[in-house]
Motif scaffolding. Structure first.
Motif, mmCIF file in Angstrom:
data_model
loop_
_atom_site.group_PDB
_atom_site.id
_atom_site.type_symbol
_atom_site.label_atom_id
_atom_site.label_comp_id
_atom_site.label_asym_id
_atom_site.label_seq_id
_atom_site.Cartn_x
_atom_site.Cartn_y
_atom_site.Cartn_z
ATOM 1 N N VAL A 133 -79.517 -59.178 -11.071
ATOM 2 C CA VAL A 133 -78.409 -58.969 -12.046
ATOM 3 C C VAL A 133 -78.242 -60.147 -12.853
ATOM 4 O O VAL A 133 -77.846 -61.270 -12.757
ATOM 5 C CB VAL A 133 -77.200 -58.684 -11.102
ATOM 6 N N ASN A 179 -73.957 -64.266 -4.769
ATOM 7 C CA ASN A 179 -72.728 -63.522 -4.913
ATOM 8 C C ASN A 179 -71.958 -63.985 -3.422
ATOM 9 O O ASN A 179 -72.293 -64.384 -2.543
ATOM 10 C CB ASN A 179 -72.591 -62.064 -5.274
ATOM 11 N N ARG A 198 -76.934 -62.307 -15.962
ATOM 12 C CA ARG A 198 -75.614 -62.590 -16.467
ATOM 13 C C ARG A 198 -75.856 -63.846 -17.645
ATOM 14 O O ARG A 198 -75.570 -64.925 -17.429
ATOM 15 C CB ARG A 198 -74.755 -62.959 -15.372
ATOM 16 N N TYR A 255 -78.092 -62.857 -8.235
ATOM 17 C CA TYR A 255 -77.263 -63.022 -9.494
ATOM 18 C C TYR A 255 -78.258 -63.957 -10.275
ATOM 19 O O TYR A 255 -78.283 -64.989 -9.729
ATOM 20 C CB TYR A 255 -75.970 -62.956 -9.333
#
Length: 355
Positions: free
Chosen positions: A286, A315, A288, A258
């Motif tokens: 990912v 995560n 964000r 992330y």
């Protein structure tokens, strides 16, 4: 040769000439790197090559060893971790951020509470009020080094906290919270990025501070103290944070990680995408974007001052804040790939004119 074949051959030759002329013209319009830009690229890639799996493993196994007793802030294990970080800085010959010491000492205070974890404060006004009553005191220290840049009034910072949860003598079985992922993994990344900048031999455009925060587990104490005492935080142009970057949140897809960043700076996402493609990094971020990234870790201390941030994180994982967060559970290939990607991010923060 028939007249028709001759005409066709002439057409092919003419067409090839046109294509060649176009290609030559196109090539001449491609931007070429200046001598200085080529030299910087070579230095950047020299630093990148210094980041490796064995060094990632060596840092984590030391910091997460039982002998460090869980690195609780203010205790012996945390002080051993601090000395380890200091030894790396001295070995590289990197300068302290301020004065002759790498350690930014500070104290945190809390009122006493029965059966409650102390809530420590570092702000002078809060400390003055606390001292009027029975109170706790922690003597802590951030560890800070710097590579000076050409623009002496601008800074970028890359940081990770080095403290963890310590020990619990009431636990049955393993009593030590080793904190391999939280956050020996992040310290390992910053140590390797620090070495990569030194190995590159480059003088960055901006000052680059390598920060190892103390007291994060008690409420971001080290990073808060740094930001609150920093002269004019507007001079900090960006902060990159690591907290838990060594595990697989999805064992079926170990390349997932992330990437949180300040939404108003889309260049941060573009840099990471471009670097993954250019250098073939085995990561599936990912992305964000976050309007006001104040939660989660030491990035919050900087976001509260409107400083652009990037935060690498892998995560949740089942050993988070358990004694089972051990060094042999880290995915060292993944940790190393994240370290490479973030080194390139820090290079951008340090050298790009605008973002």
């Amino acid at each position: 040769m028939s007249r028709l074949k001759l005409l066709l051959l002439s057409a092919v030759i003419a067409s090839s000439a046109v294509v060649s002329a176009y290609a030559a013209g196109f090539a001449s319009k491609k931007p070429s790197l200046s001598k200085e830009a080529k030299a910087m690229l070579q230095m950047k890639e020299r630093g990148l090559k210094s980041i490796n799996v064995n060094t990632s493993r060596a840092h984590v196994y030391f910091l997460a060893d039982d002998l460090l007793e869980g690195r609780q802030a203010g205790r012996r294990g945390s002080q051993i971790a601090r000395q380890y970080i200091l030894s790396q800085m001295r070995q590289l010959g990197i300068e302290p951020y301020s004065g002759d010491s790498y350690v930014q000492e500070f104290s945190a205070y809390s009122l006493t509470h029965v059966r409650k974890r102390p809530r420590y404060q570092t702000h002078p006004d809060s400390i003055a009020a606390i001292k009027q009553h029975a109170h706790y005191r922690l003597d802590l220290g951030n560890v800070l080094a710097m590579i000076p840049g050409k623009k002496t009034d601008e800074y970028v910072i890359v940081g990770a906290h080095y403290d963890h949860e310590g020990m619990n003598p009431d636990l049955a079985g393993d009593k030590i919270y080793n904190g391999a992922d939280d956050n020996a993994s992040g310290v390992s990344a910053v140590l390797q990025i620090m070495r990569a900048f030194v190995e590159s031999g480059a003088t960055p455009e901006r000052n680059v501070i390598f920060a190892f925060w103390d007291g994060e587990e008690y409420g971001l104490l080290g990073s808060q103290y740094f930001v609150e005492t920093f002269d004019n935080p507007v001079r900090i142009k960006g902060y990159l944070n690591f907290d838990m970057v060594g595990r697989d949140c999805d064992p079926a897809d170990p390349e997932v990680m992330y990437f949180f960043y300040t939404e108003s700076h889309p260049a941060f996402e573009k840099w990471l995408k471009d670097d993954i493609a250019t250098y073939g990094l085995r990561l599936k971020p990912v992305y964000r974007p976050w309007d006001n990234p104040v939660g989660g870790s030491d990035n919050g201390s900087f976001a509260l001052k409107n400083i652009p941030i990037m935060w690498y994180h892998t995560n949740a994982q089942p050993d988070y804040n358990y004694p089972t967060d051990e060094a042999d559970r880290i995915n060292y290939d993944k940790l190393t790939e994240i370290t490479k990607a973030s080194y390139l991010n820090v290079w951008g923060l340090a050298n790009e004119e605008e973002y």
